[in-house]
Write a protein that holds these residues in place. Structure first.
Motif, PDB file in Angstrom:
ATOM      1  N   GLU A   1      75.773  81.154  46.341  1.00 42.92           N
ATOM      2  CA  GLU A   1      75.396  82.033  45.226  1.00 42.92           C
ATOM      3  C   GLU A   1      75.724  83.502  45.539  1.00 42.92           C
ATOM      4  O   GLU A   1      76.281  84.211  44.695  1.00 42.92           O
ATOM      5  CB  GLU A   1      73.885  81.854  45.040  1.00 42.92           C
ATOM      6  CG  GLU A   1      73.277  82.235  43.704  1.00 42.92           C
ATOM      7  CD  GLU A   1      73.689  81.331  42.549  1.00 42.92           C
ATOM      8  OE1 GLU A   1      74.105  81.923  41.561  1.00 42.92           O
ATOM      9  OE2 GLU A   1      73.585  80.084  42.633  1.00 42.92           O
TER      10      GLU A   1
ATOM     11  N   LEU B   1      79.434  84.229  45.459  1.00 48.23           N
ATOM     12  CA  LEU B   1      79.898  84.195  44.067  1.00 48.23           C
ATOM     13  C   LEU B   1      79.558  85.499  43.337  1.00 48.23           C
ATOM     14  O   LEU B   1      80.404  86.088  42.652  1.00 48.23           O
ATOM     15  CB  LEU B   1      79.266  83.000  43.347  1.00 48.23           C
ATOM     16  CG  LEU B   1      79.681  82.838  41.884  1.00 48.23           C
ATOM     17  CD1 LEU B   1      81.134  82.399  41.780  1.00 48.23           C
ATOM     18  CD2 LEU B   1      78.781  81.845  41.167  1.00 48.23           C
TER      19      LEU B   1
ATOM     20  N   TRP C   1      81.688  88.341  44.498  1.00 45.10           N
ATOM     21  CA  TRP C   1      83.047  88.183  43.965  1.00 45.10           C
ATOM     22  C   TRP C   1      83.094  88.587  42.496  1.00 45.10           C
ATOM     23  O   TRP C   1      83.979  89.316  42.065  1.00 45.10           O
ATOM     24  CB  TRP C   1      83.502  86.721  44.149  1.00 45.10           C
ATOM     25  CG  TRP C   1      84.863  86.462  43.572  1.00 45.10           C
ATOM     26  CD1 TRP C   1      86.062  86.817  44.118  1.00 45.10           C
ATOM     27  CD2 TRP C   1      85.158  85.800  42.338  1.00 45.10           C
ATOM     28  NE1 TRP C   1      87.082  86.412  43.286  1.00 45.10           N
ATOM     29  CE2 TRP C   1      86.561  85.793  42.192  1.00 45.10           C
ATOM     30  CE3 TRP C   1      84.372  85.203  41.339  1.00 45.10           C
ATOM     31  CZ2 TRP C   1      87.195  85.210  41.096  1.00 45.10           C
ATOM     32  CZ3 TRP C   1      85.002  84.630  40.246  1.00 45.10           C
ATOM     33  CH2 TRP C   1      86.401  84.633  40.129  1.00 45.10           C
ATOM     34  N   LYS C   2      82.078  88.124  41.742  1.00 48.56           N
ATOM     35  CA  LYS C   2      82.027  88.469  40.317  1.00 48.56           C
ATOM     36  C   LYS C   2      81.984  89.976  40.118  1.00 48.56           C
ATOM     37  O   LYS C   2      82.660  90.523  39.249  1.00 48.56           O
ATOM     38  CB  LYS C   2      80.776  87.853  39.669  1.00 48.56           C
ATOM     39  CG  LYS C   2      80.947  86.417  39.249  1.00 48.56           C
ATOM     40  CD  LYS C   2      79.675  86.003  38.527  1.00 48.56           C
ATOM     41  CE  LYS C   2      79.709  84.566  38.074  1.00 48.56           C
ATOM     42  NZ  LYS C   2      78.382  84.139  37.584  1.00 48.56           N
TER      43      LYS C   2
END
Lengths: 207, 110
Positions: B3, B6, B9-10
């Motif tokens: 999580e 992610l 990265w987002k």
């Protein structure tokens, strides 16, 4: 600039306080930039409160917008640092440059390096003062016909050295300072152009 | 699933594409700051902080990709409208081409 009129007294005072903080934060910039930022934030607050369709009170709407905007000292830091650097590079004014570099120090080690280089340059200007006080010890020195030293030397080292520049040393230092100053500032300009475009252009991670 | 990775990265993708998104929005019509924030949040579900938007607009302007003008309003509080410059339009076209090529290339990796 036209101020927003709030009917709620507390809202009016929160708004006024916020604008005063914005003014304080942007004081370092030229008047035109100050107005530009103040007017844009004023418009932002006005539109955000006006377009908030919730049943909240005027005060709550304003507090909501201001909370989102965050403290001007933080929100405006980047914008003020950018604009100050633009001004400094545009005018070549050393005072603006030092202020702009100080504001940008947190933006990378490269600005610290420039800061130090400018500082070294400022120290070099002391040679002019030294030449006036100790004309024999300051200048360009030859030893047996070969260049031996440029700058300030102590009495003990002066023995077998001949100073050749005389009073022409002062204009030489001035020329040196000017050339270095412009070269350094151009370098900063170039460097800045590069960072600005990598920061702005999307998809930088594809590079 | 990681999580944390992610999310990092987002946020990197968002940061990297925000200029691209703003330019695409401004191609359709000129907009003022608050409107841009609303549009970005509505159309691409990205909440931009004002502290990010205004410096970014300022940089796009310095790079001569967008221009701005003050437009008087009935309220007496003018809006600052941003619009794409000619250079902005052509740069945006090149950015879109690059974006599509990259996206295609990535999808072909499967």
């Amino acid at each position: 600039m036209k101020r927003i009129e709030f009917t709620d007294e507390r809202a009016m005072s929160i708004y006024t306080d916020y604008m005063v903080r914005v003014e304080r934060m942007t004081k370092i910039l030229p008047k035109e930039d100050q107005n530009e930022i103040l007017m844009e934030l004023n418009s932002h607050i006005y539109e955000a409160v006006l377009q908030d369709n919730s049943k909240e009170t005027e005060l709550n709407k304003l507090v909501d917008v201001i909370t989102r905007l965050g403290a001007p000292e933080k929100t405006l830091a980047q914008l003020v640092a950018d604009k100050k650097m633009n001004q400094a590079l545009h005018t070549f004014n050393p005072v603006h440059l030092i202020k702009a570099l100080a504001l940008n120090v947190s933006n990378g080690i490269v600005y610290v390096a420039f800061f130090i280089l400018y500082l070294l340059l400022a120290v070099s200007s002391l040679l002019i003062v030294l030449k006036c006080i100790y004309p024999q010890n300051t200048g360009i020195f030859l030893h047996n016909g070969y260049l031996s030293a440029i700058g300030f030397i102590g009495n003990s080292a002066q023995g077998n050295l001949t100073e050749i520049a005389g009073w022409a040393f002062i204009p030489m230092v001035v020329a040196y300072l000017l050339i270095c100053y412009f070269a350094l500032t151009l370098l900063l300009k170039l460097r800045r152009k590069r960072t600005a475009s990598t920061k702005t252009h999307a998809m930088q991670w594809t590079d | 699933m990681n999580e944390e990775f992610l999310n990092k990265w987002k946020s990197q993708v968002k940061k990297g594409t925000l200029g691209f998104i703003l330019l695409r929005l401004l191609r359709k019509k000129e907009m003022y700051g608050y409107e841009l924030i609303e549009q970005v949040s509505m159309k691409v579900s990205i909440d931009i902080a004002e502290g990010t938007l205004y410096p970014l607009l300022n940089r796009l302007k310095d790079d001569d990709l967008i221009s701005s003008k003050w437009v008087e309003q009935g309220s007496g509080i003018p809006r600052k409208y941003y619009s794409l410059t000619e250079q902005g339009s052509s740069t945006l076209l090149a950015m879109e081409k690059n974006w599509n090529e990259l996206s295609l290339a990535i999808s072909k990796l499967e």
